[in-house]
Design an enzyme around this catalytic site. Sequence first.
Site, mmCIF file in Angstrom:
data_model
loop_
_atom_site.group_PDB
_atom_site.id
_atom_site.type_symbol
_atom_site.label_atom_id
_atom_site.label_comp_id
_atom_site.label_asym_id
_atom_site.label_seq_id
_atom_site.Cartn_x
_atom_site.Cartn_y
_atom_site.Cartn_z
ATOM 1 N N ARG A 1 9.375 -4.761 1.902
ATOM 2 C CA ARG A 1 9.988 -3.558 2.418
ATOM 3 C C ARG A 1 11.410 -3.853 1.557
ATOM 4 O O ARG A 1 12.123 -2.767 1.308
ATOM 5 C CB ARG A 1 9.933 -3.595 3.802
ATOM 6 N N CYS B 1 0.830 -1.156 -0.063
ATOM 7 C CA CYS B 1 0.020 0.107 0.037
ATOM 8 C C CYS B 1 0.894 1.257 -0.090
ATOM 9 O O CYS B 1 1.811 1.223 0.906
ATOM 10 C CB CYS B 1 -0.955 -0.119 1.276
ATOM 11 N N GLN C 1 -3.935 -7.507 -6.078
ATOM 12 C CA GLN C 1 -4.483 -7.787 -5.059
ATOM 13 C C GLN C 1 -5.982 -7.099 -4.634
ATOM 14 O O GLN C 1 -5.908 -6.066 -4.584
ATOM 15 C CB GLN C 1 -3.833 -7.662 -3.593
ATOM 16 N N LEU D 1 10.211 -11.038 6.391
ATOM 17 C CA LEU D 1 11.848 -10.583 6.516
ATOM 18 C C LEU D 1 12.824 -11.499 5.565
ATOM 19 O O LEU D 1 13.750 -12.082 6.013
ATOM 20 C CB LEU D 1 12.088 -10.582 7.810
ATOM 21 N N TYR E 1 -7.870 -7.794 7.970
ATOM 22 C CA TYR E 1 -8.839 -6.950 6.970
ATOM 23 C C TYR E 1 -9.977 -7.978 6.990
ATOM 24 O O TYR E 1 -10.229 -8.955 7.261
ATOM 25 C CB TYR E 1 -7.918 -6.524 5.716
#
Length: 366
Positions: free
Chosen positions: A327, A27, A103, A304, A185
């Site tokens: 990330r 997002c 998505q 990660l 969600y």
Amino acid sequence: MSSPKLFTPLTLGKLELPNRIVISPMCQYSADGEGNMTHWHQMHLGHLALSGAGLLVIEAASVAPEGRITPGDVGLYSDANEHAMAQTLAAVREHSPMPIGVQLGHAGRKASCRAPWEGGEQLGLDEGGWETVAPSAVAYQAGQRAPREMSLDDIKALRASFVESAQRAERLGLDLIELHAAHGYLLHEFLSPLSNQREDAYGGSLENRMRLILEIFDDVREVFPAEKPVGIRISGSDWVEGGWDLEQSVALAKALDARGCSFIDCSGGGLDPRQTLNVGPSYQVPFARRMKQEVEMAVIAVGLITEPQQAEGIVFSGEADAVALARGMLYNPRWPWHAAATLGATVHAPKQYLRSQPHQLKGLFG
């Protein structure tokens, strides 16, 4: 010398990916307030599409206005949303052959919030916020407005919204759909007994709590072309006692597998602020490892994953069929290039960048 497993092709449904590196949906909270993509998305998706990854998945696109996490979330519920996304995709596709998916999701009780860099708190109704909906009238955390419990008519409308968004995705020529049933969600809220306290056909037993996701999968699968994959992202556990857990996740995965689900993306948490977890490298990979033992569909690992040897180890050992980076890809948008260089593989690069290949790495760009 054989190619590293990470850089071998992977087939999802009938879609062949050139390698097993997936760019996770991330997002950006940078739409125009009506769910429409902006120039930011052209920049963001454009440079990620030059990375050499096997697949790019567009951030969670809400299937309804009230399903946006923030007013800046992308939507795929209106003609204007579709037009804006078409413009972004046209710019990206002009310079990249990378497969692109989307998505689809709904934020449920975690909607109507400020952007993370503005604190992320729930927006008041007098601050541009809106009424949220959920399986039950249980707030995400103390001090927040409780969501409105969805009626059966609301559920029917939600299913129709997923269908409409899937049809828009097909008109846009997107290669894949991932249903978002993770991170607390709406679809995850229906799964977990912590957030789903209904007493009708959508609550109570595991079978009932899984019902909505299975219906939506069937609905989307019916309208999205058979040759294109439809998969799902789940949270393997709430990490809260009495909540959604790995054994229930396995039951859901098996039910989806039997319906022809193309892949499962195994994340975790996000439903309850009481969650306790130990975050570290590959901390969610055990979810993927278990799924590989239980289902035929492709399994994608997250959590990660930052180092090339780490990613190669996950797919080489059979813990997962692919890895998804989020990330780490934002921090290093050329991660696949560097992984290929480290592991002795080749990777796609745009012709404009071919001269960037280091002298000692001749053959890096295939």
